[in-house]
Design a protein around this motif. Structure first.
Motif, short mmCIF file in Angstrom:
data_model
loop_
_atom_site.label_atom_id
_atom_site.label_comp_id
_atom_site.label_asym_id
_atom_site.label_seq_id
_atom_site.Cartn_x
_atom_site.Cartn_y
_atom_site.Cartn_z
N SER A 216 0.82 -1.22 0.00
CA SER A 216 0.00 0.00 0.00
C SER A 216 0.86 1.27 0.00
O SER A 216 0.38 2.33 -0.41
N ARG A 217 2.11 1.19 0.45
CA ARG A 217 3.00 2.35 0.46
C ARG A 217 3.43 2.75 -0.95
O ARG A 217 3.80 3.90 -1.19
N ARG A 218 3.44 1.79 -1.86
CA ARG A 218 3.90 2.06 -3.22
C ARG A 218 2.67 2.42 -4.06
O ARG A 218 1.82 1.57 -4.34
N ASP A 219 2.59 3.64 -4.48
CA ASP A 219 1.39 4.12 -5.17
C ASP A 219 1.07 3.28 -6.40
O ASP A 219 -0.10 2.97 -6.67
N GLU A 220 2.12 2.91 -7.15
CA GLU A 220 1.88 2.13 -8.37
C GLU A 220 1.25 0.78 -8.03
O GLU A 220 0.30 0.35 -8.70
N ALA A 222 -0.41 -0.07 -5.25
CA ALA A 222 -1.75 0.12 -4.70
C ALA A 222 -2.76 0.34 -5.83
O ALA A 222 -3.89 -0.18 -5.79
N GLU A 223 -2.34 1.09 -6.86
CA GLU A 223 -3.23 1.32 -8.00
C GLU A 223 -3.48 0.04 -8.77
O GLU A 223 -4.62 -0.23 -9.20
N LEU A 224 -2.44 -0.81 -8.92
CA LEU A 224 -2.62 -2.09 -9.60
C LEU A 224 -3.58 -2.99 -8.84
O LEU A 224 -4.44 -3.65 -9.44
N GLU A 250 -10.70 3.11 2.35
CA GLU A 250 -9.90 4.12 1.68
C GLU A 250 -8.80 3.56 0.79
O GLU A 250 -8.57 4.07 -0.31
N VAL A 251 -8.10 2.54 1.26
CA VAL A 251 -6.93 2.08 0.52
C VAL A 251 -7.32 1.12 -0.60
O VAL A 251 -6.92 1.29 -1.76
N ASP A 254 -12.54 -1.38 -3.24
CA ASP A 254 -13.31 -2.23 -4.15
C ASP A 254 -13.01 -3.72 -3.98
O ASP A 254 -13.58 -4.55 -4.69
N ALA A 255 -12.13 -4.06 -3.05
CA ALA A 255 -11.76 -5.47 -2.85
C ALA A 255 -12.41 -6.01 -1.59
O ALA A 255 -12.53 -5.31 -0.58
N VAL A 256 -12.82 -7.28 -1.65
CA VAL A 256 -13.24 -7.99 -0.45
C VAL A 256 -12.01 -8.21 0.42
O VAL A 256 -10.98 -8.68 -0.08
N LEU A 257 -12.07 -7.86 1.68
CA LEU A 257 -10.97 -8.08 2.61
C LEU A 257 -11.40 -9.18 3.58
O LEU A 257 -12.38 -9.03 4.31
#
Length: 365
Positions: A216-220, A222-224, A250-251, A254-257
């Motif tokens: 999550s720290r790496r923007d690229e 996290a976007e992927l 927030e992070v 859209d994903a099921v956690l």
């Protein structure tokens, strides 16, 4: 393979009368023709007769905790004789081994078949998609989790892309004061995950909270994840409620956690209870009656009250393995079980500070 009581093979029959299931398991594991050499050799030392004195699930607490003997016991002696001369062994797996020599256990195919069917149903209940590929960032080698998740992915119609994670090495680095090397190793793990996320269609990401935090720290990255991944299955070290809420809202909105809580010595994992709110702690319900939990006062061994914290005790009872009364290196809150479930559910898992005279280090798993 010798014939066993059908209740040992049918989850529906076992759940319908869990005490009858336990009695059938005692007959299987302590009869000379079907039991394992490990248990047959210890029968006379137990101080009770499991064939007559163990009448149901509650009596499993009478067994001594023999898990430490699995550090030295020949693994073949744990396999019941009823499987014949060529039992269908999936693999030999080890416990974490971070608080002493690892404990070893054998995983048999018939138990794996039951476990995969149950686990797949739990994933469906959480809305984890089928027919998608998984990226599995988890221990392999002597550890059970990596192998089982690869088989779970295939069972659900996907391909598994894997990144090996060596928790023993990370914890050794941390305990030796080599934090910079541990940090570099963790970044190396994330680098490998990045290759798969960039180049492959990944529908489910399985990793530990420390690895997920680094992703999550790496923007690229996290976007992927937000663009590709439809479910995140976290395991291993624990995640607090605030962090879980942040990931969900927030992070990675859209994903099921979804999470699981398991141990090699119960040959599987418990499932996070569906329908929990962000204000609830993660409650874990085991595959009852094969796996069951207790939450006890570590000094007295007596159950704590519901809602109170104690040390987790795990039982595994199936045709392939008997391992009751294993005191785990975790504490948790005792939670009332689901209807029809034996034993307790557990929540808010946390490691004990020391276990078997060793400091407990979480590391990356």
């Amino acid at each position: 393979m010798a014939l066993a009581d059908p209740v040992l093979d049918s989850p529906k029959e076992a759940a319908a009368d869990p005490d009858a299931f336990v009695r059938a398991a005692m007959h299987w594991h302590f009869s000379p023709g079907t039991g394992s050499p490990f248990w047959l050799a210890r029968r006379s030392e137990l101080g009770f007769d499991p064939l007559t004195d163990i009448r149901g699930h509650a009596d499993l607490a009478r067994f001594p905790n023999l898990a430490s003997e699995l550090r030295e016991a020949p693994v073949g002696e744990l396999i019941p004789r009823g499987y014949g001369e060529r039992p269908d062994v999936v693999g030999v797996y080890e416990s974490g081994g971070t608080t002493g020599a690892p404990k070893r256990i054998a995983l048999l195919q018939d138990w794996l078949d039951q476990l995969l069917a149950w686990s797949s149903g739990q994933l469906d209940a959480h809305g984890v998609p089928q027919d998608v590929n998984w990226l599995v960032v988890a221990p392999s080698g002597p550890h059970m989790v990596g192998d089982v998740i690869k088989r779970q992915t295939a069972y659900r119609g996907g391909l598994a892309f894997t990144v090996d994670l060596d928790p023993r090495w990370v914890k050794q680095l941390i305990s030796g004061g080599r934090a910079a090397e541990a940090d570099a190793y963790a970044e190396h793990i994330v680098d490998q995950a990045a290759y798969a996320l960039r180049s492959q269609e990944i529908g489910v990401l399985m990793c530990t909270p420390p690895v997920l935090e680094r992703i999550s720290r790496r923007d690229e990255l996290a976007e992927l994840v937000n663009r590709k991944v439809r479910a995140i299955n976290w395991v291993g070290t624990q995640m607090d409620a605030d962090t879980r809420h942040l990931y969900r809202t927030e992070v990675f909105p859209d994903a099921v956690l979804y999470s699981g809580y398991g141990s090699t010595l119960i040959l599987g994992n418990a499932s996070e209870r569906p329908g929990l709110t962000d204000d609830d702690p993660c409650v874990y319900d085991p595959f009852s009656p094969y796996m069951s939990f207790g939450v006890v006062d570590p000094e007295s061994g007596e159950p704590v009250e519901y809602g109170e914290r104690g040390q987790v005790v795990m039982h595994h009872v199936s045709r392939s393995l008997l391992l009751p009364a294993n005191l785990e290196r975790d504490t948790g809150l005792r939670v009332e079980p689901l209807p029809g479930q034996v034993g307790d559910s557990v929540a808010d898992i946390a490691p004990v500070a020391t276990f078997e005279d060793q400091n407990v280090i979480e590391g990356v798993y």
